[in-house]
Scaffold this motif. Structure first.
Motif, PDB file in Angstrom:
ATOM      1  N   MET B 188       0.817  -1.219   0.000  1.00 57.11           N
ATOM      2  CA  MET B 188       0.000   0.000   0.000  1.00 57.11           C
ATOM      3  C   MET B 188       0.848   1.265   0.000  1.00 57.11           C
ATOM      4  O   MET B 188       0.521   2.241  -0.690  1.00 57.11           O
ATOM      5  N   ALA B 189       1.951   1.249   0.748  1.00 56.57           N
ATOM      6  CA  ALA B 189       2.819   2.431   0.770  1.00 56.57           C
ATOM      7  C   ALA B 189       3.407   2.674  -0.616  1.00 56.57           C
ATOM      8  O   ALA B 189       3.459   3.810  -1.100  1.00 56.57           O
ATOM      9  N   HIS B 190       3.813   1.592  -1.255  1.00 55.07           N
ATOM     10  CA  HIS B 190       4.407   1.699  -2.582  1.00 55.07           C
ATOM     11  C   HIS B 190       3.371   2.175  -3.605  1.00 55.07           C
ATOM     12  O   HIS B 190       3.662   3.011  -4.469  1.00 55.07           O
ATOM     13  N   ILE B 191       2.147   1.640  -3.491  1.00 53.18           N
ATOM     14  CA  ILE B 191       1.065   2.088  -4.379  1.00 53.18           C
ATOM     15  C   ILE B 191       0.846   3.585  -4.215  1.00 53.18           C
ATOM     16  O   ILE B 191       0.732   4.329  -5.198  1.00 53.18           O
ATOM     17  N   ALA B 192       0.806   4.034  -2.944  1.00 50.61           N
ATOM     18  CA  ALA B 192       0.555   5.446  -2.670  1.00 50.61           C
ATOM     19  C   ALA B 192       1.627   6.308  -3.332  1.00 50.61           C
ATOM     20  O   ALA B 192       1.328   7.328  -3.954  1.00 50.61           O
ATOM     21  N   THR B 197       2.320  10.254  -8.396  1.00 49.93           N
ATOM     22  CA  THR B 197       2.916  10.850  -9.588  1.00 49.93           C
ATOM     23  C   THR B 197       2.182  10.443 -10.860  1.00 49.93           C
ATOM     24  O   THR B 197       2.600  10.787 -11.953  1.00 49.93           O
ATOM     25  N   LEU B 198       1.093   9.694 -10.703  1.00 48.51           N
ATOM     26  CA  LEU B 198       0.394   9.168 -11.864  1.00 48.51           C
ATOM     27  C   LEU B 198      -0.829  10.021 -12.163  1.00 48.51           C
ATOM     28  O   LEU B 198      -1.643  10.245 -11.278  1.00 48.51           O
ATOM     29  N   LEU B 261      -4.197   6.086  -0.241  1.00 48.50           N
ATOM     30  CA  LEU B 261      -4.062   5.835  -1.679  1.00 48.50           C
ATOM     31  C   LEU B 261      -4.703   6.919  -2.544  1.00 48.50           C
ATOM     32  O   LEU B 261      -4.150   7.307  -3.555  1.00 48.50           O
ATOM     33  N   PHE B 262      -5.882   7.366  -2.170  1.00 50.36           N
ATOM     34  CA  PHE B 262      -6.603   8.286  -3.062  1.00 50.36           C
ATOM     35  C   PHE B 262      -6.937   9.628  -2.403  1.00 50.36           C
ATOM     36  O   PHE B 262      -8.103  10.023  -2.374  1.00 50.36           O
ATOM     37  N   PRO B 263      -5.953  10.334  -1.852  1.00 44.09           N
ATOM     38  CA  PRO B 263      -6.306  11.631  -1.266  1.00 44.09           C
ATOM     39  C   PRO B 263      -6.191  12.767  -2.285  1.00 44.09           C
ATOM     40  O   PRO B 263      -6.302  13.923  -1.931  1.00 44.09           O
ATOM     41  N   GLU B 486       3.050  10.574   4.048  1.00 48.73           N
ATOM     42  CA  GLU B 486       4.486  10.381   3.792  1.00 48.73           C
ATOM     43  C   GLU B 486       5.123   9.566   4.909  1.00 48.73           C
ATOM     44  O   GLU B 486       6.001   8.742   4.673  1.00 48.73           O
ATOM     45  N   ARG B 487       4.658   9.799   6.146  1.00 50.73           N
ATOM     46  CA  ARG B 487       5.290   9.110   7.274  1.00 50.73           C
ATOM     47  C   ARG B 487       5.070   7.606   7.197  1.00 50.73           C
ATOM     48  O   ARG B 487       5.951   6.813   7.487  1.00 50.73           O
ATOM     49  N   TYR B 488       3.848   7.235   6.788  1.00 55.86           N
ATOM     50  CA  TYR B 488       3.520   5.817   6.635  1.00 55.86           C
ATOM     51  C   TYR B 488       4.415   5.212   5.550  1.00 55.86           C
ATOM     52  O   TYR B 488       5.027   4.160   5.726  1.00 55.86           O
ATOM     53  N   ILE B 489       4.510   5.929   4.414  1.00 56.48           N
ATOM     54  CA  ILE B 489       5.304   5.432   3.288  1.00 56.48           C
ATOM     55  C   ILE B 489       6.764   5.278   3.696  1.00 56.48           C
ATOM     56  O   ILE B 489       7.405   4.267   3.412  1.00 56.48           O
TER      57      ILE B 489
END
Lengths: 115, 499
Positions: B188-192, B197-198, B261-263, B486-489
């Motif tokens: 999930m962190a990587h997806i976020a 950037t997508l 993921l979708f903020p 960002e902290r989670y990622i």
């Protein structure tokens, strides 16, 4: 190949939803079975298809030099198949039990049997 | 050693032990209490560590982050696991008195452990496909629990429950598959990181698919029909467990997905959530008004309360998210408690139907007080926990300038009070009716065992109300974490943030 599979998946989803909307409970379960198969096929296709290229890394290399099939969606599909098999077999047993108790295959007759 | 995996392992281990002790009833009952108490202790330990050291991550099998499955405990996950343990313990104690030989012979206790393990896993996983797997673990256990005893009355609800939840799972699975096709990762962190950037229209479509999938689980408008159809049919301990935990896993997943993921397009996704929240509140409470069966009324109120939590997420300001989280904590405790009390009433009088109940205030005044605490808390009376939960959400609504929705939230609070007073007047206040169902008098020990968990949960409600400070601070920190993904990622992928 992807296009053919995409159309197949679309037909499967359409058929599944048609079956889900029927009044018969058995057809409802058939709809669920079609639905989960459509989803499995969709995952299989989303990552792209590569013919005859197993994801094996040759000895002495860190990564394969050519395009290989992505193994992850296949692992996901395997997991999803196992799960949906378990859940759907439960659904079949449930429908059988409901038939024994309520004696109907019609969802409309199932109204207000919970009192 | 990190306690991160323990809340998942303990219930699964207890469940396996319980399976081995299939024919040995006292052992199963003992394992139920020890296992759930162990879950609570491990969860509290985890919460203390997370609060002290920040987000904790466990890379399962020592595979580095985007490749293996990560277990992640941020404050939200840890808080939810603690509540899971609390409700698990309360329900385990309660079911010692209520389940009975018949249901235990069908494997009630192993299924209960399995359900708790699935719920804890869903709260702690950092991998989106793994989340799907935990959802299924939870779902299969809940299917079996819901049809426990397989009586005629349970079939209708069970078929609706199974169908709609399967539909939700398939939607979730399809969304995960498409998401993987889009970003090529499941962490999930990587997806976020990659979604940030997508720029693709497909992202919003995926966001909506996740909203539908979790919306069904959370019983949000217009996807809630399975809930009032099924929650009044299983044994009451199961009802309480479901009412406390299951829909909230859906709400948790919505919070996680729409903050991490979708903020990016809140103007679109969160607007839909806002309308959904308002309609969920209204339809739920309206549904409850026309019901005259104890557990049906409570079921409809679950739906309406889910609206408040979604409102917190939809407004998407720090205070609103805080309010939503506070509401989740408050609601789980109160709702499970109300179901436990409905079970005590049923044990005493043999019915859930309001017209066949009455006069309990005269014969069991302690039960009336026990009911009033969570009931008034649900309606938002000060100084109970529900007051603060509603206060924060409504204040956030006013600050965000969403006056329409806030007005709905206030109105629904009033109607909730009406519903609770209806139950109070019918069950406790009015004279006992002539025509009553027959119920054998419960033993003193049995009654104590049923009242003890209810009283414990009522005490939690009171404590949260009278000492809201510590929980407020905890939930505030948790909301801050959620709004700074960002902290989670960083915690999951490491500081350098692998590409």
């Amino acid at each position: 190949m992807e296009a053919v599979l995409a159309v197949t998946i679309g037909i499967l989803f359409a058929a599944a939803i048609y079956m889900l909307l029927r009044r018969s409970i058995v057809k409802l379960v058939i709809g669920l079975i079609l639905l989960s198969n459509a989803a499995n096929l969709l995952i299989f296709v989303t990552a792209g298809l590569e013919r005859g290229a197993p994801p094996l890394v040759p000895r002495g290399m860190a990564a394969p030099a050519w395009a290989v099939a992505d193994p992850l969606p296949q692992a996901l599909v395997l997991t999803a198949i196992v799960i949906s098999f378990g859940v759907l077999s439960f659904a079949v047993v449930l429908v059988r039990r409901a038939w024994e108790l309520v004696r109907t295959d019609d969802l409309d007759h199932l109204q207000d049997t919970d009192r | 050693m990190s306690p991160l995996a323990l809340p998942v392992l303990i219930p699964l281990f207890a469940g396996s032990l319980s399976l081995l002790a299939w024919r040995w009833r006292p052992a199963q009952r003992g394992i139920a209490v020890v296992g759930t108490a162990g879950l609570l202790v491990a969860a509290l330990w985890l919460l203390v560590e997370v609060e002290r050291d920040g987000i904790r991550v466990l890379q399962v099998g020592d595979w580095p982050a985007p490749f293996g499955i990560s277990l992640v405990a941020d404050l939200l996950g840890a808080i939810m696991v603690v509540i899971t343990g609390l409700i698990g313990l309360a329900v385990a104690l309660y079911s010692l008195a209520t389940t009975g030989r018949g249901h235990e012979a069908f494997g009630y206790f192993p299924l209960m452990h399995l359900l708790l393990g699935g719920v804890a896993g869903a709260f702690l996983t950092g991998d989106i496909f793994n989340l799907y797997v935990w959802f299924e673990v939870m779902l299969v256990a809940s299917f079996a629990l819901l049809t426990l005893g397989s009586e005629k009355a349970q079939m209708e609800g069970a078929i609706k429950y199974v169908t709609l939840n399967l539909l939700s799972s398939v939607t979730f699975l399809v969304a995960v598959g498409l998401l993987y096709g889009l970003v090529g990762t499941l962490n999930m962190a990587h997806i976020a990181q990659r979604l940030a950037t997508l720029d693709s229209g497909l992202v919003d479509v995926l966001a909506l698919m996740f909203m539908v999938a979790f919306g069904i689980k959370a019983a949000a408008f217009p996807l809630f029909f399975w809930l009032p159809a099924s929650y009044h049919t299983p044994p009451v301990a199961v009802s309480a467990l479901f009412a406390g935990l299951l829909t909230k896993v859906g709400v948790y997943a919505l919070f996680r997905v729409f903050t991490l993921l979708f903020p990016h397009h809140p103007g679109y996704t969160h607007e839909i959530l806002l309308w959904g929240a308002a309609l969920t509140m209204l339809t739920g409470v309206m549904g409850a008004m026309v019901q005259f069966e104890f557990r049906r009324i409570l079921s409809f109120h679950i739906v309406s309360q889910i609206g408040y939590m979604l409102l917190g997420l939809a407004l998407f300001t720090p205070l609103a998210v805080l309010g939503g989280l506070f509401y989740i904590v408050h609601h789980i405790i109160v709702k499970a408690n109300l179901f436990l009390i409905s079970g005590i009433v049923h044990r005493l009088r043999g019915s859930y139907r309001l017209e066949r109940l009455g006069g309990l205030y005269r014969t069991h005044p302690w039960l009336a007080v026990l009911f009033l605490i969570p009931a008034l808390s649900l309606a938002g009376m000060p100084p109970l926990s529900g007051f603060f939960a509603k206060f924060i959400v409504i204040r956030a609504g006013l600050e965000a300038g969403a006056y329409g929705v806030t007005a709905v939230a206030l109105l629904v609070g009033l109607l909730t009070l009406f519903s609770m007073v209806k139950i109070w007047a019918e069950v406790f206040w009015k004279a006992a009716p002539e025509e009553q169902d027959r119920a054998s008098a419960p033993g003193q020990g049995e009654l104590w065992l049923m009242a003890l968990p209810a009283a414990g949960l009522a005490l939690c409600t009171l404590l949260i109300g009278l000492q809201a400070g510590p929980l407020y601070a905890l939930v505030e920190a948790s909301a801050e974490q959620l709004l700074a993904p960002e902290r989670y990622i960083e915690a999951v992928l490491g500081v350098e943030g692998r590409p």
